[in-house]
Design a protein around this motif. Structure first.
Motif, short mmCIF file in Angstrom:
data_model
loop_
_atom_site.label_atom_id
_atom_site.label_comp_id
_atom_site.label_asym_id
_atom_site.label_seq_id
_atom_site.Cartn_x
_atom_site.Cartn_y
_atom_site.Cartn_z
N GLU A 8 29.47 20.77 53.67
CA GLU A 8 29.79 22.03 52.98
C GLU A 8 29.78 21.81 51.47
OE1 GLU A 8 32.63 25.22 54.45
OE2 GLU A 8 33.82 24.27 52.85
N ILE A 9 29.20 22.77 50.78
CA ILE A 9 29.14 22.77 49.32
C ILE A 9 29.90 24.00 48.84
CG2 ILE A 9 27.62 22.90 47.30
CD1 ILE A 9 25.40 21.68 49.14
N PHE A 10 30.81 23.80 47.89
CA PHE A 10 31.60 24.90 47.35
C PHE A 10 31.22 25.13 45.90
CE2 PHE A 10 35.44 26.34 45.03
CZ PHE A 10 35.63 27.56 45.66
N LEU A 11 30.84 26.36 45.57
CA LEU A 11 30.49 26.74 44.21
C LEU A 11 31.61 27.65 43.68
CD1 LEU A 11 27.72 27.02 46.19
CD2 LEU A 11 26.67 27.01 43.93
N ALA A 12 32.33 27.18 42.69
CA ALA A 12 33.48 27.92 42.17
C ALA A 12 33.04 28.98 41.17
CB ALA A 12 34.46 26.96 41.50
N THR A 13 33.79 30.08 41.13
CA THR A 13 33.55 31.12 40.13
C THR A 13 34.85 31.84 39.84
OG1 THR A 13 32.07 32.93 39.49
CG2 THR A 13 32.95 33.02 41.72
N ALA A 14 34.83 32.74 38.87
CA ALA A 14 36.02 33.52 38.54
C ALA A 14 36.36 34.45 39.70
CB ALA A 14 35.77 34.33 37.27
N PRO A 15 37.62 34.49 40.14
CA PRO A 15 38.01 35.42 41.21
C PRO A 15 37.60 36.85 40.87
CG PRO A 15 39.80 33.89 40.73
CD PRO A 15 38.76 33.68 39.67
N GLY A 16 36.98 37.51 41.83
CA GLY A 16 36.46 38.86 41.63
C GLY A 16 34.96 38.89 41.53
N LEU A 17 34.35 37.73 41.24
CA LEU A 17 32.89 37.68 41.08
C LEU A 17 32.20 36.92 42.22
CD1 LEU A 17 32.64 37.13 37.21
CD2 LEU A 17 32.05 39.20 38.51
N GLU A 18 32.94 36.62 43.28
CA GLU A 18 32.37 35.86 44.40
C GLU A 18 31.11 36.54 45.00
OE1 GLU A 18 36.91 35.11 44.56
OE2 GLU A 18 35.57 36.83 44.25
N PRO A 19 31.11 37.87 45.24
CA PRO A 19 29.90 38.48 45.82
C PRO A 19 28.68 38.40 44.89
CG PRO A 19 31.80 39.93 46.09
CD PRO A 19 32.21 38.85 45.13
N VAL A 20 28.92 38.46 43.58
CA VAL A 20 27.81 38.38 42.62
C VAL A 20 27.20 36.98 42.65
CG1 VAL A 20 27.09 38.95 40.28
CG2 VAL A 20 29.17 39.97 41.21
N LEU A 21 28.07 35.96 42.68
CA LEU A 21 27.57 34.58 42.77
C LEU A 21 26.86 34.35 44.10
CD1 LEU A 21 27.34 31.69 41.69
CD2 LEU A 21 29.58 31.22 42.69
N ALA A 22 27.40 34.90 45.20
CA ALA A 22 26.77 34.71 46.51
C ALA A 22 25.35 35.26 46.52
CB ALA A 22 27.60 35.40 47.59
N GLU A 23 25.13 36.38 45.83
CA GLU A 23 23.78 36.95 45.76
C GLU A 23 22.85 36.02 44.99
OE1 GLU A 23 20.70 39.95 46.13
OE2 GLU A 23 22.41 39.24 47.29
N GLU A 24 23.33 35.44 43.90
CA GLU A 24 22.49 34.49 43.15
C GLU A 24 22.15 33.27 44.02
OE1 GLU A 24 22.28 31.63 39.20
OE2 GLU A 24 24.21 32.56 39.71
N VAL A 25 23.15 32.74 44.71
CA VAL A 25 22.94 31.55 45.55
C VAL A 25 21.93 31.87 46.65
CG1 VAL A 25 24.09 29.97 47.16
CG2 VAL A 25 25.21 30.60 45.02
N ARG A 26 22.03 33.06 47.25
CA ARG A 26 21.09 33.46 48.30
C ARG A 26 19.67 33.57 47.74
NH1 ARG A 26 18.52 37.72 50.10
NH2 ARG A 26 19.34 39.11 48.50
#
Length: 371
Positions: A8-26
């Motif tokens: 498992e790889i965890f990419l941290a971000t500011a709370p509240g922006l998790e869905p935006v980061l998930a879209e970039e990762v996808r």
């Protein structure tokens, strides 16, 4: 953990922006990204760790999760920590440090937990413990579940390696990248920032448009791990063909020092040929020639009592300028005070959640294309 094992790889971000980061990762091709509090998880091997540090713009740091087990007391933690095959990940000649957090667990003393893990590594691997080491082992004990991770980034990922000069309270590059994504920016349209400060939004947009990897000019902690393959990493980071963007990126600011900073930062980032910076007041901001795009701005928002009220005329002037001269443009505005955003008179869409930035909580306010 060996080089060939999936983990498992965890990419941290500011709370509240998790869905935006998930879209970039996808969109960057990583496996099944899932949002979790404070970040995004995916799975992969060590080359995916290197690629994530090199490619992903919105993550603040990237952790390799190497083990997880239940513990109820310090002696139990000591025993389990000694069973981890540390030599698969850490090098005996490289200093390390341990950070631990304990939440709702029978092991409640984070300092004692970190000390037990550090002793286990030192005595089983022989690596020296150094409280200032770049290689960091992170232990999170939550409801008696201990998750062991390695911080593979080192310095936070907003430190791209280009911005030597900043103004007061600069917006971090990682946050700027996610706000640009939230505004629908994909690199194909012009971007304007009429209060550009040290140029973060404009340089970030230009790099996205030119398809330049955010981690191309910096060092990472994973380069000091036993899993590191220097030849494969060198091949991975070889620059690909740079795209010539169809648009240019324009910053302005009333402060001459900010314009000088922005130009110097853009030069170091290698995007001075597709960015322009000029000194002018907000009331003098005008769109560049060509089709409309995105105007994104991070105005001052005041941190002390009474400051916000004194800023209302500035926001009103900003609103007048945008309404009059930027028809057809989408607007993104970052502020800590919704009253200031609404002082612009702009037709904002429902905002997303506030996110932490520099001790405050800020919100991105967005519009559709202005009529």
């Amino acid at each position: 953990m060996t080089h060939d094992q999936d983990f498992e790889i965890f990419l941290a971000t500011a709370p509240g922006l998790e869905p935006v980061l998930a879209e970039e990762v996808r969109l960057k091709g990583f496996k099944r990204p899932a949002t979790v509090p404070g970040g995004v998880t995916t799975r992969g091997r060590w080359p995916e760790i290197w690629r994530a540090n090199l490619w992903i713009r919105g993550a603040t740091r990237i952790l390799a999760r190497i083990d997880a087990f239940h513990v109820t007391h310090l002696a139990h933690l000591d025993t389990r920590a000694r069973r981890i095959p540390w030599a698969d990940t850490l090098r005996p000649d490289t200093p390390f440090r341990v950070e631990a957090t304990c939440t709702k667990s029978r092991i409640w003393h984070s300092g004692a937990a970190a000390e037990r893990i550090a002793t286990a590594i030192r005595e089983t691997l022989g690596a020296p413990h150094d409280p200032d080491a770049e290689v960091t082992v992170m232990a999170r004990i939550d409801h008696d579940l201990c998750t062991i991770s390695i911080d593979t980034s080192g310095e936070p990922l907003h430190k791209r390696g280009f911005k030597e000069e900043v103004n007061a309270a600069p917006l971090r590059e990682t946050l700027a990248a996610l706000f640009l994504r939230q505004c629908g920016f994909d690199g194909t349209e012009p971007v304007v920032d009429p209060m550009c400060g040290s140029g973060t939004f404009i340089i970030e947009a230009a790099e996205i448009a030119a398809r330049l990897n955010p981690g191309r000019a910096r060092h990472f902690a994973f380069e000091r791990l036993a899993t590191f393959d220097a030849a494969a990493w060198q091949q991975m980071r070889e620059p690909k063909v740079r795209r010539t963007p169809p648009a240019r990126f324009h910053g302005s600011d009333r402060d001459a020092g900010a314009i000088a900073m922005s130009r110097a930062n853009a030069e170091r980032a290698g995007v001075s040929d597709i960015t322009e910076f000029r000194q002018c007041a907000i009331s003098e901001a005008r769109p560049p020639e060509g089709p409309p795009g995105l105007l994104i701005v991070n105005p001052p928002y005041g941190t002390r009592m009474g400051e916000a009220k004194s800023l209302i005329p500035l926001y009103q002037a900003l609103g007048r300028t945008l309404t009059t001269h930027f028809k057809g443009w989408r607007i993104g505005l970052v502020t800590a005070d919704p009253k200031l955003a609404h002082a612009t008179g702009l037709p904002f869409l429902p905002p997303g959640p506030p996110v932490p930035h520099g001790g405050l909580r800020v919100t991105l306010f967005r519009t559709a294309a202005l009529a």
